[in-house]
Motif scaffolding. Sequence first.
Motif, PDB file in Angstrom:
ATOM      1  N   SER A  62       0.853  -1.334  -0.577  1.00  0.00           N
ATOM      2  CA  SER A  62      -0.140   0.142   0.152  1.00  0.00           C
ATOM      3  C   SER A  62       0.758   1.263   0.431  1.00  0.00           C
ATOM      4  O   SER A  62       0.976   2.131  -0.354  1.00  0.00           O
ATOM      5  CB  SER A  62      -0.626   0.126   0.740  1.00  0.00           C
ATOM      6  OG  SER A  62       0.081  -0.024   2.603  1.00  0.00           O
ATOM      7  N   LEU A  63       1.862   1.258   0.666  1.00  0.00           N
ATOM      8  CA  LEU A  63       2.963   2.173   0.779  1.00  0.00           C
ATOM      9  C   LEU A  63       3.491   2.364  -0.308  1.00  0.00           C
ATOM     10  O   LEU A  63       3.674   3.977  -1.258  1.00  0.00           O
ATOM     11  CB  LEU A  63       3.333   2.159   1.999  1.00  0.00           C
ATOM     12  CG  LEU A  63       3.355   2.554   3.551  1.00  0.00           C
ATOM     13  CD1 LEU A  63       4.613   2.685   4.705  1.00  0.00           C
ATOM     14  CD2 LEU A  63       3.251   3.850   3.909  1.00  0.00           C
ATOM     15  N   GLU A  66       0.952   3.720  -2.714  1.00  0.00           N
ATOM     16  CA  GLU A  66       0.734   4.884  -3.143  1.00  0.00           C
ATOM     17  C   GLU A  66       1.864   5.682  -3.903  1.00  0.00           C
ATOM     18  O   GLU A  66       1.862   6.964  -4.809  1.00  0.00           O
ATOM     19  CB  GLU A  66       0.413   5.419  -1.810  1.00  0.00           C
ATOM     20  CG  GLU A  66      -0.357   7.030  -1.156  1.00  0.00           C
ATOM     21  CD  GLU A  66      -0.081   7.233   0.305  1.00  0.00           C
ATOM     22  OE1 GLU A  66      -0.897   6.039   0.865  1.00  0.00           O
ATOM     23  OE2 GLU A  66      -0.067   8.220   0.395  1.00  0.00           O
ATOM     24  N   LEU A  67       3.421   5.794  -3.183  1.00  0.00           N
ATOM     25  CA  LEU A  67       4.451   6.827  -3.325  1.00  0.00           C
ATOM     26  C   LEU A  67       4.053   6.576  -5.332  1.00  0.00           C
ATOM     27  O   LEU A  67       4.719   7.164  -6.159  1.00  0.00           O
ATOM     28  CB  LEU A  67       5.223   6.049  -2.718  1.00  0.00           C
ATOM     29  CG  LEU A  67       6.951   6.356  -3.490  1.00  0.00           C
ATOM     30  CD1 LEU A  67       7.311   6.628  -1.658  1.00  0.00           C
ATOM     31  CD2 LEU A  67       7.897   5.410  -3.292  1.00  0.00           C
ATOM     32  N   MET A  69       2.822   5.295  -7.840  1.00  0.00           N
ATOM     33  CA  MET A  69       1.955   6.710  -8.353  1.00  0.00           C
ATOM     34  C   MET A  69       2.080   8.206  -8.433  1.00  0.00           C
ATOM     35  O   MET A  69       1.660   8.298  -9.671  1.00  0.00           O
ATOM     36  CB  MET A  69       0.068   6.093  -7.928  1.00  0.00           C
ATOM     37  CG  MET A  69      -0.331   4.543  -8.538  1.00  0.00           C
ATOM     38  SD  MET A  69       0.198   3.643  -9.806  1.00  0.00           S
ATOM     39  CE  MET A  69       0.048   2.096 -10.068  1.00  0.00           C
ATOM     40  N   ASP A  70       1.912   8.146  -7.342  1.00  0.00           N
ATOM     41  CA  ASP A  70       2.277   9.845  -7.801  1.00  0.00           C
ATOM     42  C   ASP A  70       3.803  10.183  -8.330  1.00  0.00           C
ATOM     43  O   ASP A  70       3.554  11.152  -8.826  1.00  0.00           O
ATOM     44  CB  ASP A  70       3.089  10.229  -5.555  1.00  0.00           C
ATOM     45  CG  ASP A  70       2.146  10.698  -5.463  1.00  0.00           C
ATOM     46  OD1 ASP A  70       0.809  11.216  -5.231  1.00  0.00           O
ATOM     47  OD2 ASP A  70       2.606  11.760  -4.826  1.00  0.00           O
ATOM     48  N   GLN A  92       1.306  -5.533  -7.066  1.00  0.00           N
ATOM     49  CA  GLN A  92       2.831  -4.417  -7.965  1.00  0.00           C
ATOM     50  C   GLN A  92       2.172  -4.777  -9.361  1.00  0.00           C
ATOM     51  O   GLN A  92       2.569  -3.571  -9.813  1.00  0.00           O
ATOM     52  CB  GLN A  92       3.695  -4.374  -6.618  1.00  0.00           C
ATOM     53  CG  GLN A  92       4.111  -3.633  -5.854  1.00  0.00           C
ATOM     54  CD  GLN A  92       5.359  -3.471  -5.076  1.00  0.00           C
ATOM     55  OE1 GLN A  92       6.139  -3.206  -5.414  1.00  0.00           O
ATOM     56  NE2 GLN A  92       5.743  -3.248  -3.239  1.00  0.00           N
TER      57      GLN A  92
END
Length: 213
Positions: A62-63, A66-67, A69-70, A92
């Motif tokens: 999850s972490l 998020e990183l 995709m940003d 992933q």
Amino acid sequence: MKIIMLGAPGAGKGTQAKQIAAKFSIPHISTGDIFRANIKENTELGKKAKEYMDQGMLVPDSLTLELIMDRFANADCANGYVLDGFPRTNPQAEALTKALADKGEKIDFAINVEVPDESIVNRMSGRRACLTCGATYHIKYNAPAKENICDTCGEELVLRDDDKPETVLKRLSVYHEQTQPLIDYYKNEGVLREVDGTQDMNKVFDDILAILQ
Ligand code: AMP
């Protein structure tokens, strides 16, 4: 061009990824580098990631997702990128495939840099990193011009905590369990290419160029 570098920790993916990025003018995206930068700046993400990294474990999906995709939203990704250290798990890889498919895109090449485990442990103990600019060296195979000093920024080089032998063994077992299955995943997607990572690093790069050009 969108490229994924696959291979065990210490196989030389990072060194090759940087050269590919320079050659094709696309960004080199290393999730490990992004986590390390966050640790250095003591961000919330950095604090969370460090707990896992210091033990040779993977940061939760999850972490990581998020990183990344940003990061993909940055303008410099418009013409592609070379991914180093991502994806590392099946969820992933699935998330990446889906994010790309939503835009009608796909990965062009997943390059597996093959190096047997015996060579990895040996290599990692000689690895040195600059924690300021992220450059990596090897005391034997890719030495800096001045002993223990970064060629790029002049800072002192260190043996990263997660390159210490006990952590390397843990990282290798995590690699075999969670990341190696991605070789089959990308083989099924028809984009897998293999290179022999035990060769001189310039020869490895030539082999990669032959695949990409
Ligand atoms: P690297 O520099 O790519 O070897 O990554 C160093 C460490 O960062 C790994 O051992 C993991 O703890 C963490 N890490 C980097 N990339 C990922 C990822 N895609 N998924 C989970 N953890 C990661």
